[in-house]
Design a protein around this motif. Structure first.
Motif, PDB file in Angstrom:
ATOM      1  N   GLY A   1      43.337  37.541  35.848  1.00 62.49           N
ATOM      2  CA  GLY A   1      44.109  37.375  34.618  1.00 62.49           C
ATOM      3  C   GLY A   1      43.853  36.036  33.965  1.00 62.49           C
ATOM      4  O   GLY A   1      43.759  35.929  32.744  1.00 62.49           O
ATOM      5  N   GLU A   2      43.697  34.991  34.790  1.00 59.75           N
ATOM      6  CA  GLU A   2      43.411  33.650  34.272  1.00 59.75           C
ATOM      7  C   GLU A   2      42.104  33.631  33.497  1.00 59.75           C
ATOM      8  O   GLU A   2      41.961  32.945  32.483  1.00 59.75           O
ATOM      9  N   ALA A   3      41.124  34.417  33.963  1.00 61.06           N
ATOM     10  CA  ALA A   3      39.813  34.435  33.324  1.00 61.06           C
ATOM     11  C   ALA A   3      39.778  35.266  32.059  1.00 61.06           C
ATOM     12  O   ALA A   3      38.774  35.253  31.337  1.00 61.06           O
ATOM     13  N   GLY A   4      40.842  35.999  31.767  1.00 62.03           N
ATOM     14  CA  GLY A   4      40.910  36.766  30.528  1.00 62.03           C
ATOM     15  C   GLY A   4      40.123  38.061  30.529  1.00 62.03           C
ATOM     16  O   GLY A   4      39.627  38.490  29.490  1.00 62.03           O
ATOM     17  N   ILE A   5      39.989  38.711  31.702  1.00 61.65           N
ATOM     18  CA  ILE A   5      39.318  40.005  31.757  1.00 61.65           C
ATOM     19  C   ILE A   5      40.108  41.004  30.920  1.00 61.65           C
ATOM     20  O   ILE A   5      41.329  41.066  30.998  1.00 61.65           O
ATOM     21  N   SER A   6      39.422  41.793  30.108  1.00 62.40           N
ATOM     22  CA  SER A   6      40.114  42.722  29.215  1.00 62.40           C
ATOM     23  C   SER A   6      40.902  43.764  30.005  1.00 62.40           C
ATOM     24  O   SER A   6      40.509  44.158  31.108  1.00 62.40           O
ATOM     25  N   GLU A   7      42.026  44.225  29.429  1.00 61.39           N
ATOM     26  CA  GLU A   7      42.930  45.133  30.130  1.00 61.39           C
ATOM     27  C   GLU A   7      42.245  46.431  30.541  1.00 61.39           C
ATOM     28  O   GLU A   7      42.500  46.961  31.618  1.00 61.39           O
ATOM     29  N   LYS A   8      41.365  46.949  29.696  1.00 61.57           N
ATOM     30  CA  LYS A   8      40.747  48.242  30.003  1.00 61.57           C
ATOM     31  C   LYS A   8      39.823  48.167  31.219  1.00 61.57           C
ATOM     32  O   LYS A   8      39.476  49.186  31.809  1.00 61.57           O
ATOM     33  N   ASN A   9      39.415  46.928  31.585  1.00 67.45           N
ATOM     34  CA  ASN A   9      38.518  46.767  32.724  1.00 67.45           C
ATOM     35  C   ASN A   9      39.170  46.064  33.910  1.00 67.45           C
ATOM     36  O   ASN A   9      38.492  45.743  34.885  1.00 67.45           O
ATOM     37  N   THR A  10      40.483  45.828  33.821  1.00 67.43           N
ATOM     38  CA  THR A  10      41.163  45.132  34.904  1.00 67.43           C
ATOM     39  C   THR A  10      41.083  45.916  36.205  1.00 67.43           C
ATOM     40  O   THR A  10      40.867  45.349  37.281  1.00 67.43           O
ATOM     41  N   GLY A  11      41.262  47.243  36.130  1.00 65.08           N
ATOM     42  CA  GLY A  11      41.195  48.065  37.336  1.00 65.08           C
ATOM     43  C   GLY A  11      39.842  47.974  38.012  1.00 65.08           C
ATOM     44  O   GLY A  11      39.736  47.844  39.242  1.00 65.08           O
ATOM     45  N   ALA A  12      38.760  48.026  37.210  1.00 70.51           N
ATOM     46  CA  ALA A  12      37.415  47.919  37.770  1.00 70.51           C
ATOM     47  C   ALA A  12      37.187  46.541  38.388  1.00 70.51           C
ATOM     48  O   ALA A  12      36.573  46.414  39.459  1.00 70.51           O
ATOM     49  N   ALA A  13      37.694  45.490  37.731  1.00 70.39           N
ATOM     50  CA  ALA A  13      37.558  44.138  38.269  1.00 70.39           C
ATOM     51  C   ALA A  13      38.338  43.983  39.571  1.00 70.39           C
ATOM     52  O   ALA A  13      37.860  43.374  40.537  1.00 70.39           O
ATOM     53  N   MET A  14      39.554  44.558  39.621  1.00 73.28           N
ATOM     54  CA  MET A  14      40.351  44.519  40.845  1.00 73.28           C
ATOM     55  C   MET A  14      39.642  45.276  41.969  1.00 73.28           C
ATOM     56  O   MET A  14      39.630  44.841  43.123  1.00 73.28           O
ATOM     57  N   ALA A  15      39.045  46.426  41.625  1.00 71.94           N
ATOM     58  CA  ALA A  15      38.354  47.220  42.640  1.00 71.94           C
ATOM     59  C   ALA A  15      37.142  46.478  43.192  1.00 71.94           C
ATOM     60  O   ALA A  15      36.903  46.467  44.408  1.00 71.94           O
ATOM     61  N   LEU A  16      36.363  45.840  42.305  1.00 69.38           N
ATOM     62  CA  LEU A  16      35.207  45.078  42.765  1.00 69.38           C
ATOM     63  C   LEU A  16      35.654  43.883  43.602  1.00 69.38           C
ATOM     64  O   LEU A  16      35.069  43.587  44.649  1.00 69.38           O
ATOM     65  N   GLY A  17      36.725  43.211  43.144  1.00 66.59           N
ATOM     66  CA  GLY A  17      37.258  42.090  43.904  1.00 66.59           C
ATOM     67  C   GLY A  17      37.733  42.521  45.283  1.00 66.59           C
ATOM     68  O   GLY A  17      37.536  41.822  46.275  1.00 66.59           O
ATOM     69  N   SER A  18      38.351  43.700  45.360  1.00 72.75           N
ATOM     70  CA  SER A  18      38.811  44.222  46.640  1.00 72.75           C
ATOM     71  C   SER A  18      37.632  44.636  47.511  1.00 72.75           C
ATOM     72  O   SER A  18      37.630  44.430  48.729  1.00 72.75           O
ATOM     73  N   PHE A  19      36.612  45.238  46.885  1.00 62.44           N
ATOM     74  CA  PHE A  19      35.422  45.696  47.606  1.00 62.44           C
ATOM     75  C   PHE A  19      34.756  44.543  48.351  1.00 62.44           C
ATOM     76  O   PHE A  19      34.434  44.641  49.543  1.00 62.44           O
ATOM     77  N   ILE A  20      34.570  43.430  47.653  1.00 66.28           N
ATOM     78  CA  ILE A  20      33.961  42.249  48.281  1.00 66.28           C
ATOM     79  C   ILE A  20      34.996  41.480  49.090  1.00 66.28           C
ATOM     80  O   ILE A  20      34.751  41.073  50.231  1.00 66.28           O
ATOM     81  N   GLY A  21      36.173  41.287  48.506  1.00 68.23           N
ATOM     82  CA  GLY A  21      37.164  40.405  49.091  1.00 68.23           C
ATOM     83  C   GLY A  21      37.688  40.838  50.442  1.00 68.23           C
ATOM     84  O   GLY A  21      37.909  40.002  51.333  1.00 68.23           O
ATOM     85  N   TYR A  22      37.881  42.139  50.639  1.00 68.89           N
ATOM     86  CA  TYR A  22      38.426  42.626  51.900  1.00 68.89           C
ATOM     87  C   TYR A  22      37.343  42.973  52.918  1.00 68.89           C
ATOM     88  O   TYR A  22      37.645  43.462  54.006  1.00 68.89           O
ATOM     89  N   ALA A  23      36.072  42.730  52.577  1.00 62.35           N
ATOM     90  CA  ALA A  23      34.964  43.034  53.485  1.00 62.35           C
ATOM     91  C   ALA A  23      35.068  42.330  54.842  1.00 62.35           C
ATOM     92  O   ALA A  23      34.613  42.886  55.850  1.00 62.35           O
ATOM     93  N   PRO A  24      35.641  41.102  54.944  1.00 64.01           N
ATOM     94  CA  PRO A  24      35.719  40.470  56.266  1.00 64.01           C
ATOM     95  C   PRO A  24      36.426  41.314  57.316  1.00 64.01           C
ATOM     96  O   PRO A  24      36.129  41.185  58.510  1.00 64.01           O
ATOM     97  N   ALA A  25      37.341  42.159  56.886  1.00 65.99           N
ATOM     98  CA  ALA A  25      38.053  42.992  57.856  1.00 65.99           C
ATOM     99  C   ALA A  25      37.113  43.969  58.552  1.00 65.99           C
ATOM    100  O   ALA A  25      37.429  44.482  59.623  1.00 65.99           O
ATOM    101  N   MET A  26      35.925  44.226  57.966  1.00 68.29           N
ATOM    102  CA  MET A  26      34.960  45.119  58.605  1.00 68.29           C
ATOM    103  C   MET A  26      34.420  44.526  59.900  1.00 68.29           C
ATOM    104  O   MET A  26      34.051  45.249  60.818  1.00 68.29           O
ATOM    105  N   PHE A  27      34.354  43.183  59.957  1.00 73.55           N
ATOM    106  CA  PHE A  27      33.745  42.583  61.138  1.00 73.55           C
ATOM    107  C   PHE A  27      34.594  41.506  61.801  1.00 73.55           C
ATOM    108  O   PHE A  27      34.434  41.249  63.000  1.00 73.55           O
ATOM    109  N   CYS A  28      35.511  40.891  61.057  1.00 73.47           N
ATOM    110  CA  CYS A  28      36.266  39.766  61.623  1.00 73.47           C
ATOM    111  C   CYS A  28      37.188  40.189  62.761  1.00 73.47           C
ATOM    112  O   CYS A  28      37.272  39.507  63.791  1.00 73.47           O
TER     113      CYS A  28
END
Length: 420
Positions: free
Chosen positions: A340-367
């Motif tokens: 939200g701070e970066a000003g991602i447009s509302e119509k693409n917020t879901g896709a940005a959240m999904a990509l952020g989750s895809f990369i962001g939660y990856a440590p749980a695969m191996f940690c």
């Protein structure tokens, strides 16, 4: 900050977020019963978490395509009810492979179907100056719901004898709560005016640009995703504070479940508002808050390695680990707020959240598997020191990445408003 109607929506989102992860996070309150009644080692519990995370990561990638398209009422209610049904099967006490199967499906029901949609719904409740507080209070609300439900499950476990049957009863309690909340959300949560307007716009005119390509090309989104990655790699280690206190400090068994609940849930109530308010009101930047707290967490982990744990009283050890956990939960409260701070447009917020989750939660695969393997192969305090050292490495990487994120957001703002 929010209107009465939006507070109602916010409350439903908190209820959803605070119930759906109770079964996948069974280890938080019932780590020792899981080892005893499922007959699992530290490494096998870690393997279940890692299998869940592998499916979750794939699911987050797939959810990039539908998180902005399907009605949230449908996806949220379906995910909760399906999770509850999986919990009912789990109460039959399946073997190790059955447990791996259930935790794999939790990755579909809880994460792929629910989490990116839930994050988008929270983000759209406020503008880009309110994201830290929104996510902070969302984590606080989740912490309250988490704590009430987890302590209730612990009471059920105790009521039925704190044994095999008590453990089964606690699992069934979690399952029925998830199903109940899913039914409530299906009938109560309605589409927001923004969602209705978006549907009307799509009906009148098809969008030529689905937004995914723009999100994937956006450097800021990738930096946010990898900062979440570092936070989550450190967060995974909090699970092993439970056996750490049990094995090194001889934490009484009566306190193990209560400590797990405090460590994973109560800290959200403290960390959520503190992190959100400091990020928005003091620093006026969630990305800067992540930068400073990465520094704090790295120093705290070095201190945990150097402390004379074998000569310290148990309550001092509990206090040290809980204070560190509180810092991590302040980070978790705001680590998606930079979108939200970066000003991602509302119509693409879901896709940005999904990509952020895809990369962001990856440590749980191996940690989880990595930390559990280290503890099983290095008994005693040495294993925990190695784990703390790895966590410190991730925190240091977070310092670098969040520093780059701050620089990138400032550069984008000087050039022009960021649109994706």
């Amino acid at each position: 900050m929010l209107s009465k109607k939006r507070w109602t929506i916010f409350s439903l989102l908190v209820l959803c977020g605070g119930t759906i992860y109770k079964l996948p996070s069974l280890k938080d309150a019932f780590y020792v019963p899981m080892q005893e009644y499922f007959h699992l080692t530290n490494g096998e519990i870690g393997n279940a978490m890692s299998v869940n995370s592998i499916v979750t990561t794939i699911g987050f990638f797939l959810s990039i395509y539908f998180s902005d398209k399907l009605p949230r009422r449908f996806t949220m209610s379906l995910s909760l009810i399906a999770t509850g049904l999986l919990g009912i099967y789990l109460s039959t006490m399946p073997g190790y492979w059955g447990i791996l199967f259930v935790w794999a499906l939790f990755g579909v029901t809880c994460d792929m179907l629910n989490w990116p949609v839930l994050l988008k719904s929270v983000s759209l409740l406020g503008d880009n100056t309110q994201q830290g507080r929104l996510f902070g209070f969302f984590e606080t609300g989740r912490g309250i719901v988490d704590t009430v439900i987890a302590f209730s499950a612990l009471a059920v476990f105790t009521w039925f004898g704190s044994d095999y049957f008590g453990f089964k009863a606690a699992i069934l309690f979690y399952s029925f709560i998830a199903i109940l909340v899913g039914v409530v959300i299906f009938f109560v949560l309605k589409e927001s005016p923004e969602e209705q307007a978006a549907k009307q716009e799509k009906a009148e005119k098809k969008e030529a640009n689905p937004g995914l390509g723009g999100v994937l090309k956006n450097k800021t989104v990738w930096l946010i995703a990898f900062s979440v990655f570092c936070v989550y790699a450190v967060y995974c280690g909090l699970t092993f504070f439970i056996p750490f206190l049990r094995n090194v400090y001889a934490l009484p068994i009566a306190l193990v479940g209560a400590y797990g609940i405090i460590n994973q849930y109560c800290l959200k109530m403290v960390g959520g508002p503190i992190g959100g308010l400091i990020a928005d009101k003091v620093l006026k930047s969630p990305s800067q808050y992540l930068f400073y707290t990465f520094i704090i967490s790295a120093l705290a982990l070095v201190a945990l390695i150097l402390l004379p744990h074998e000569q310290m009283p148990v309550y001092l050890g509990m206090a040290c680990t809980l204070m560190f956990g509180a810092v991590i939960f302040t980070q978790r409260a705001v680590f998606f707020a930079p979108i939200g701070e970066a000003g991602i447009s509302e119509k693409n917020t879901g896709a940005a959240m999904a990509l952020g989750s895809f990369i962001g939660y990856a440590p749980a695969m191996f940690c989880y598997s990595l930390y559990g393997y280290i503890l099983d192969t290095n008994p005693g305090l040495l294993g925990y020191k190695i784990v703390f050292g790895l966590m410190a490495v991730f925190a240091c990487a977070g310092i670098v990445i969040s520093g780059l994120l701050i620089k990138n957001i400032r550069a984008e703002r000087k050039a022009e408003p960021l649109t994706v």
